[in-house]
Design an enzyme around this catalytic site. Structure first.
Site, PDB file in Angstrom:
ATOM      1  N   ARG A  97     -26.664 -24.571  15.981  1.00 11.90           N
ATOM      2  CA  ARG A  97     -25.966 -23.289  15.947  1.00 11.90           C
ATOM      3  C   ARG A  97     -26.163 -22.400  17.169  1.00 11.90           C
ATOM      4  O   ARG A  97     -25.445 -21.420  17.333  1.00 11.90           O
ATOM      5  CB  ARG A  97     -26.374 -22.514  14.690  1.00 11.90           C
ATOM      6  CG  ARG A  97     -25.910 -23.154  13.398  1.00 11.90           C
ATOM      7  CD  ARG A  97     -26.475 -22.423  12.204  1.00 11.90           C
ATOM      8  NE  ARG A  97     -27.920 -22.610  12.106  1.00 11.90           N
ATOM      9  CZ  ARG A  97     -28.693 -21.940  11.248  1.00 11.90           C
ATOM     10  NH1 ARG A  97     -28.162 -21.043  10.435  1.00 11.90           N
ATOM     11  NH2 ARG A  97     -29.982 -22.178  11.198  1.00 11.90           N
ATOM     12  N   TYR A 117     -37.365 -29.823  -2.315  1.00 11.15           N
ATOM     13  CA  TYR A 117     -36.009 -29.300  -2.492  1.00 11.15           C
ATOM     14  C   TYR A 117     -35.396 -29.775  -3.812  1.00 11.15           C
ATOM     15  O   TYR A 117     -34.691 -29.030  -4.489  1.00 11.15           O
ATOM     16  CB  TYR A 117     -35.123 -29.743  -1.329  1.00 11.15           C
ATOM     17  CG  TYR A 117     -35.377 -28.999  -0.045  1.00 11.15           C
ATOM     18  CD1 TYR A 117     -34.904 -27.693   0.137  1.00 11.15           C
ATOM     19  CD2 TYR A 117     -36.079 -29.586   0.998  1.00 11.15           C
ATOM     20  CE1 TYR A 117     -35.128 -27.012   1.321  1.00 11.15           C
ATOM     21  CE2 TYR A 117     -36.308 -28.915   2.181  1.00 11.15           C
ATOM     22  CZ  TYR A 117     -35.832 -27.625   2.339  1.00 11.15           C
ATOM     23  OH  TYR A 117     -36.055 -26.938   3.508  1.00 11.15           O
ATOM     24  N   ARG A 166     -33.630 -29.793  16.366  1.00 11.83           N
ATOM     25  CA  ARG A 166     -32.380 -29.055  16.133  1.00 11.83           C
ATOM     26  C   ARG A 166     -31.629 -28.763  17.431  1.00 11.83           C
ATOM     27  O   ARG A 166     -30.949 -27.738  17.548  1.00 11.83           O
ATOM     28  CB  ARG A 166     -32.636 -27.749  15.378  1.00 11.83           C
ATOM     29  CG  ARG A 166     -33.152 -27.930  13.955  1.00 11.83           C
ATOM     30  CD  ARG A 166     -33.331 -26.590  13.271  1.00 11.83           C
ATOM     31  NE  ARG A 166     -33.904 -26.766  11.939  1.00 11.83           N
ATOM     32  CZ  ARG A 166     -34.530 -25.803  11.269  1.00 11.83           C
ATOM     33  NH1 ARG A 166     -34.648 -24.601  11.802  1.00 11.83           N
ATOM     34  NH2 ARG A 166     -35.012 -26.030  10.068  1.00 11.83           N
ATOM     35  N   ARG A 225     -17.972 -26.739  14.095  1.00  9.99           N
ATOM     36  CA  ARG A 225     -18.267 -26.521  12.672  1.00  9.99           C
ATOM     37  C   ARG A 225     -17.151 -25.719  12.005  1.00  9.99           C
ATOM     38  O   ARG A 225     -16.784 -26.001  10.859  1.00  9.99           O
ATOM     39  CB  ARG A 225     -19.598 -25.805  12.507  1.00  9.99           C
ATOM     40  CG  ARG A 225     -19.902 -25.506  11.044  1.00  9.99           C
ATOM     41  CD  ARG A 225     -21.300 -25.079  10.793  1.00  9.99           C
ATOM     42  NE  ARG A 225     -21.489 -24.655   9.412  1.00  9.99           N
ATOM     43  CZ  ARG A 225     -22.656 -24.373   8.862  1.00  9.99           C
ATOM     44  NH1 ARG A 225     -23.758 -24.467   9.585  1.00  9.99           N
ATOM     45  NH2 ARG A 225     -22.740 -23.989   7.605  1.00  9.99           N
ATOM     46  N   ASP A 277     -28.556 -34.160   8.178  1.00 11.83           N
ATOM     47  CA  ASP A 277     -29.378 -33.229   7.414  1.00 11.83           C
ATOM     48  C   ASP A 277     -30.480 -34.013   6.717  1.00 11.83           C
ATOM     49  O   ASP A 277     -30.295 -35.193   6.377  1.00 11.83           O
ATOM     50  CB  ASP A 277     -28.525 -32.481   6.382  1.00 11.83           C
ATOM     51  CG  ASP A 277     -29.288 -31.326   5.754  1.00 11.83           C
ATOM     52  OD1 ASP A 277     -29.376 -30.261   6.396  1.00 11.83           O
ATOM     53  OD2 ASP A 277     -29.815 -31.489   4.635  1.00 11.83           O
TER      54      ASP A 277
END
Length: 352
Positions: free
Chosen positions: A29, A152, A25, A38, A75
């Protein structure tokens, strides 16, 4: 010709001048420039599906830090989204699907997506990033593992008890195996398309394999990662393509993971790297394995932790330094520099 081969060489257990370092990652963020992009994109999926923007955020950490690899910004749930399940993101709650795979009938309706059609934005992003890197730094492609994707898909999003997916695994094992086989075929096609588009290494993220028992991990997770390893392109344009498998919570199964034929095994922080190396020797390279929360500490503590992990691995190649999981979004970017620089500074002594 690739200029910085340190990551590729270490993942293939070849000698290097210093231990390579990158972060799971690493494009994300914790960087203010990422948050700005973003916001302009409007939402996370708009960012993922725009090859130029995905390229930009992939390159952002490389401008700040002396990283030895770039990883595709995307993703892990792109494959189920391409199957028509309607991926979306709930604010503060993570990913969810409009059409969860909750029944045997739903599984029977699934098929391997056409990667170059349904996921063209990913392959376009790979080729765009590879061109932008100008062979300075290698590019890693990735996918979620079949078990993690299935989790998921069946749960419909994030979960704490895994009741739906484990319930299906125990009550409808044939259907679950069918789902996992479809996903394994999809991951093979997806990763091979990334390799054909320019990825120079690939990684499979088995985020939820650790919630399984040993018996069920072997049957419902590792078996399908083995299928993926067997189906991947392992060399392109005269260069070997290293394959890394990572199971969060998978310390108990390192020997079995190493036996798949993968080149590198990712470790979380639940096992010391010297213990991992003692168990599997030089059969594969090891990636890891600093607790991401160390980055909340001081630069001095971060440097000491890096030095400790390097010392535990010891002399020789076959170590790709990384966090044991993804970097947290509230980490101070300056602490990342301390981490990256410490790896390069302290690792030279272990390579002759």
């Amino acid at each position: 010709m690739l200029k910085n081969t340190r990551y590729i060489d270490a993942a293939l257990s070849k000698s290097v001048d210093k231990t390579p370092v990158w972060m799971m990652r690493q494009a994300g963020r914790y960087l203010p420039e990422y948050r700005e992009i973003r916001q302009k994109a409007g939402n996370f999926m708009a960012l993922c599906t725009n090859p130029e923007l995905a390229c930009e955020v992939t390159l952002q950490p490389l401008r700040r830090y002396d990283l030895d690899a770039a990883i595709l910004f995307s993703d892990i749930l792109t494959i189920p989204d391409a199957m028509g399940l309607g991926l979306y993101f709930k604010t503060g709650e993570g990913p969810a699907f409009e059409k969860p795979v909750a029944t045997v009938e739903a599984i029977n309706q699934l098929s391997v997506p056409d990667i170059y059609s349904e996921l063209k934005y990913v392959t376009d992003a790979v080729s765009t990033i590879r061109k932008a890197l100008k062979n300075e730094t290698p590019l890693i492609g990735f996918s979620g593992s079949p078990w993690t994707l299935a989790t998921y898909m069946v749960e419909g999003g994030t979960t704490k008890n895994f009741g739906k997916v484990k319930g299906m695994m125990f009550t409808e094992p044939k259907a679950m195996h069918k789902l996992l086989d479809i996903l394994a075929q999809s991951v093979i096609a997806y990763l091979n398309a990334q390799i054909e588009s320019g990825a120079q290494a690939v990684m499979v993220f088995d985020t939820w394999g650790g919630v399984l028992s040993t018996r069920d991990y072997q049957a419902f997770s590792l078996q399908y990662m083995q299928q993926i390893v067997d189906g991947l392109i392992r060399e392109k344009d005269g260069q070997k393509i290293p394959v890394t498998l990572y199971t969060k919570g998978g310390a108990g199964w390192l020997e079995a993971m190493a036996a798949t034929g993968a080149d590198c095994i990712g470790l979380d922080w639940s096992i010391d790297i010297d213990q991992a190396r003692a168990r599997i020797g030089d059969k594969v390279a090891l990636q890891g394995n600093m607790d991401p929360c160390i980055l909340y500490s001081t630069p001095e503590k971060i440097e000491a932790e890096v030095a400790d992990i390097l010392a535990k691995f010891g002399n020789g190649s076959g170590h790709v330094f990384n966090l044991g999981h993804g970097i947290h979004p509230t980490i101070d970017p300056d602490n990342v520099k301390a981490y990256v620089d410490a790896v390069h500074q302290h690792s030279v002594q272990y390579h002759s």
